[in-house]
Design an enzyme around this catalytic site. Structure first.
Site, mmCIF file in Angstrom:
data_model
loop_
_atom_site.group_PDB
_atom_site.id
_atom_site.type_symbol
_atom_site.label_atom_id
_atom_site.label_comp_id
_atom_site.label_asym_id
_atom_site.label_seq_id
_atom_site.Cartn_x
_atom_site.Cartn_y
_atom_site.Cartn_z
ATOM 1 N N LYS A 2 0.819 -1.215 0.000
ATOM 2 C CA LYS A 2 0.000 0.000 0.000
ATOM 3 C C LYS A 2 0.853 1.266 0.000
ATOM 4 O O LYS A 2 0.333 2.377 -0.158
ATOM 5 C CB LYS A 2 -0.959 -0.015 1.202
ATOM 6 C CG LYS A 2 -2.020 -1.108 1.097
ATOM 7 C CD LYS A 2 -2.879 -1.195 2.325
ATOM 8 C CE LYS A 2 -3.975 -2.241 2.132
ATOM 9 N NZ LYS A 2 -3.471 -3.593 1.896
ATOM 10 N N VAL A 56 -9.022 -10.640 5.355
ATOM 11 C CA VAL A 56 -10.356 -11.024 4.884
ATOM 12 C C VAL A 56 -10.771 -12.428 5.312
ATOM 13 O O VAL A 56 -11.955 -12.667 5.580
ATOM 14 C CB VAL A 56 -10.452 -10.909 3.345
ATOM 15 C CG1 VAL A 56 -10.351 -9.479 2.916
ATOM 16 C CG2 VAL A 56 -9.418 -11.768 2.653
ATOM 17 N N ASN A 111 -0.800 -8.342 1.296
ATOM 18 C CA ASN A 111 -1.650 -8.768 2.412
ATOM 19 C C ASN A 111 -1.199 -10.118 2.954
ATOM 20 O O ASN A 111 -0.748 -10.982 2.214
ATOM 21 C CB ASN A 111 -3.105 -8.866 1.951
ATOM 22 C CG ASN A 111 -3.673 -7.518 1.569
ATOM 23 O OD1 ASN A 111 -4.203 -6.798 2.394
ATOM 24 N ND2 ASN A 111 -3.536 -7.150 0.296
ATOM 25 N N GLY A 148 -4.723 -14.472 7.334
ATOM 26 C CA GLY A 148 -4.811 -14.930 8.717
ATOM 27 C C GLY A 148 -4.395 -13.896 9.733
ATOM 28 O O GLY A 148 -4.559 -14.093 10.934
#
Length: 607
Positions: A413, A458, A450, A453
């Protein structure tokens, strides 16, 4: 009617003694036409056979065993008891020089042994038939198919048959690709065919649940199998732990849930142990954010290389306590490093310098950060204080006190950020790489996407929504993300730190991006639901979110791969003095104005 355990033992002993008495009578009736057996000898043999059986039966614990679990071991022990009884009886008669018949003695013990063994086996057979009947006609069982007819599958199937609690499971067959196992019967259940015929078998046998019993599957094979199962209308789980299977305490609820991380199909990372051993062994290691998802896994990996001290620095006392307790009790490494929990806030500059001075760490892994995008959009001042100034405090303290290596954990990000969290991490990257000077602390950054867990990711959120029967919420059906497992990311962070010379931004190979809505659909189907039962709702992109994440902007791309799955990005950006000037200029800003300035500055750094 239910009896206490003592009453059951008493009934068993009376039945066994009855069998021995009947054996004496049958042996007498069979041999009396051929052998002279007087009344005194007959009475002596009856009392001796009963007395020896009681004594040896107690010694071999024959009366306190559970008959429903009768096995070859129990049959062997019964045989030994009667063999010893026969030998002892004949020895006694020989010693007292009493006229007797050996054939009569042996026949008594042979008939007694057959009667008692048959009784035990008949009892087990009747109990199993009763339980099977109860399961079959209860109407509440799940028709289950076991994938894997190897050792694990056989053990699981045998445990189902033995378990008194598995009334909600009915195994209708097994699946296995091995040609020698096709259409054979195992514990009364047939191997119905190979995995390629799975859809037809599920339809023909009305299968409701599939249990995986192939522990040897590698991640790629498991991913391939799960992708196929995700298209079928069945619930999928895997066999529980060996301890649970051995106890026979098996029900649907005891089955192990599928680890949806396996849907990535990522192979386990193999570390260059020698290089890491040289860097970590007998050293003092400090991990910030030690209680977080990545920080705690870094600690687990670091312990394997037996550092002298491991400093667990974190802001949340409970999470730091949990990882300290886990490492202290579960670690198999010997000797275990000295674990030092430190509750501290990286925003406290003075405290960071005090900690570095006190412990003099050789290596620092900086994993502490705020990472929740929507929350940081509402709290940009905190993103600046924690992710930027917090990183500056830890990094400058490390450099001031001569730390050899400093590794910062970053995120995808930070690339072309559209949110304040990503912008704060990009600014932190420039601080860390800008602090590097030849001959001093080796500063480096590790950037990845990402982590499955981890807190707020998500998969745990989707699992919770499925378990509660709620609709799964996806912000945009077009959204994709790069994913990596926590252990994989942590291992590559360690590996990157061992490769650092200073000033690098390491990029981890995240594989192919995953479409979020497809991940949600697979999770729904593997949990045994249909898209009609668990809907997927599109809620709209939240402030600061992107449809697609990137690991590098175009000018940062560099072909060089240092080791497998680790690249060095050609990341430049503003100098440290320019970053400091920018930070002075935004000190008075708040809210949307602060967000705008940070995002603009971060994006300008990549142009």
């Amino acid at each position: 009617m239910f009896f206490s355990r003592k009453i059951k033992i008493l009934i068993l002993i009376i039945m066994d003694l009855g069998c021995i008495l009947i054996a004496n009578i049958l042996a007498y009736l069979f041999l009396s036409p051929y052998v002279s057996i007087n009344a005194m000898f007959f009475k002596a043999v009856v009392f001796l056979s009963i007395g020896l059986y009681l004594a040896l039966g107690c010694a071999f614990h024959l009366f306190i065993r559970v008959n429903r679990y009768m096995s070859l071991k129990e049959l062997v022990d019964i045989t030994i008891v009667f063999a010893l009884s026969a030998v002892v009886s004949i020895t006694i008669f020989e010693y007292i020089e009493y006229s007797y018949s050996r054939r009569f003695v042996f026949l008594i013990f042979m008939i007694s042994m057959i009667e008692i063994m048959s009784g035990r086996l008949l009892w087990r057979f009747l109990v199993e038939k009763k339980e099977t009947y109860a399961r079959r006609y209860s109407g509440e069982f799940k028709r289950t198919l076991i994938i894997g007819a190897g050792s694990a599958g056989k053990l699981l199937l045998h445990s189902f048959e033995q378990s008194v609690n598995s009334s909600d499971i009915k195994v209708v067959g097994l699946i296995d690709d091995h040609p020698d196992k096709q259409h054979v019967w195992i514990h009364g259940v047939k191997v119905l065919g190979p995995i390629k015929e799975l859809a037809k078998i599920i339809s023909d046998h009305q299968v409701e649940m599939i249990t995986l019993a192939i522990p040897s599957l590698n991640p790629l094979q498991l991913n391939e199998l799960l992708n196929e199962l995700a298209t079928l209308p069945v619930e999928v789980n895997s066999m529980p732990s060996i301890e649970e299977v051995a106890r026979g305490n098996l029900t649907v609820s005891k089955m192990k849930k599928i680890d949806f991380v396996a849907l990535l199909g990522r192979e386990e990372v193999q570390l260059e142990s020698q290089r890491l051993q040289e860097q970590l062994h007998n050293k003092c290691i400090l991990v910030t954010g030690a209680g977080g998802s990545i920080g705690s896994e870094i600690c687990r990996q670091v312990v394997k290389f037996q550092p002298e001290q491991l400093i667990l620095l974190g802001h949340g006392e409970n999470s730091v306590y949990q990882i300290q307790r886990e490492l202290s009790t579960n670690s198999k490494e010997s000797p275990l490093p000295i674990l030092i929990p430190v509750i501290a806030d990286i925003k406290n500059r003075e405290q960071m310098f005090e900690i570095m001075q006190k412990y003099q760490p050789d290596l620092v892994y900086h994993a502490a950060a705020h990472k929740h995008v929507p929350l940081m959009e509402k709290n940009p001042e905190e993103a600046l204080r924690n992710n930027v100034y917090g990183t500056l405090n830890v990094a400058e303290a490390a450099k001031h006190h001569g730390v050899q290596t400093f590794v910062m954990i970053s995120t995808d990000k930070a690339v072309n950020p559209t949110n304040v969290m990503g912008a704060s991490k990009r600014i932190a990257e420039m601080i860390v790489t800008g602090l590097y000077e030849e001959g001093k602390t080796r500063f480096s950054v590790v950037r990845f996407g990402n982590v499955l867990g981890s807190r707020g990711s998500v998969i745990p959120m989707f699992q919770e929504q499925i378990e509660q029967g709620e609709a799964i919420t996806v912000t945009d059906f077009r959204m994709t993300r790069y994913f990596m497992t926590i252990p994989e990311a942590s291992k590559l962070v360690l590996q990157s730190g061992s490769l650092a010379h200073g000033g690098e931004v390491f990029i981890l190979d995240m594989g192919e991006p995953v479409k979020i809505v497809e991940l949600a659909r697979k999770m729904i189907h593997l949990s045994g639901y249909t898209s009609e039962q668990i809907a997927i709702q599109e809620t709209g992109i939240r402030p600061g979110e992107k449809l697609y994440e990137e690991l590098l902007v175009d000018k940062e791309r560099k072909i060089e791969q240092v080791v497998e799955k680790i690249f060095i990005g050609n990341v430049c950006g503003f100098s440290l003095s320019e970053v400091r000037t920018f930070l002075v200029g935004i000190q008075a800003l708040q809210g949307n104005q602060l967000i705008h300035e940070m995002i603009e500055f971060a994006n300008l750094s990549s142009q």
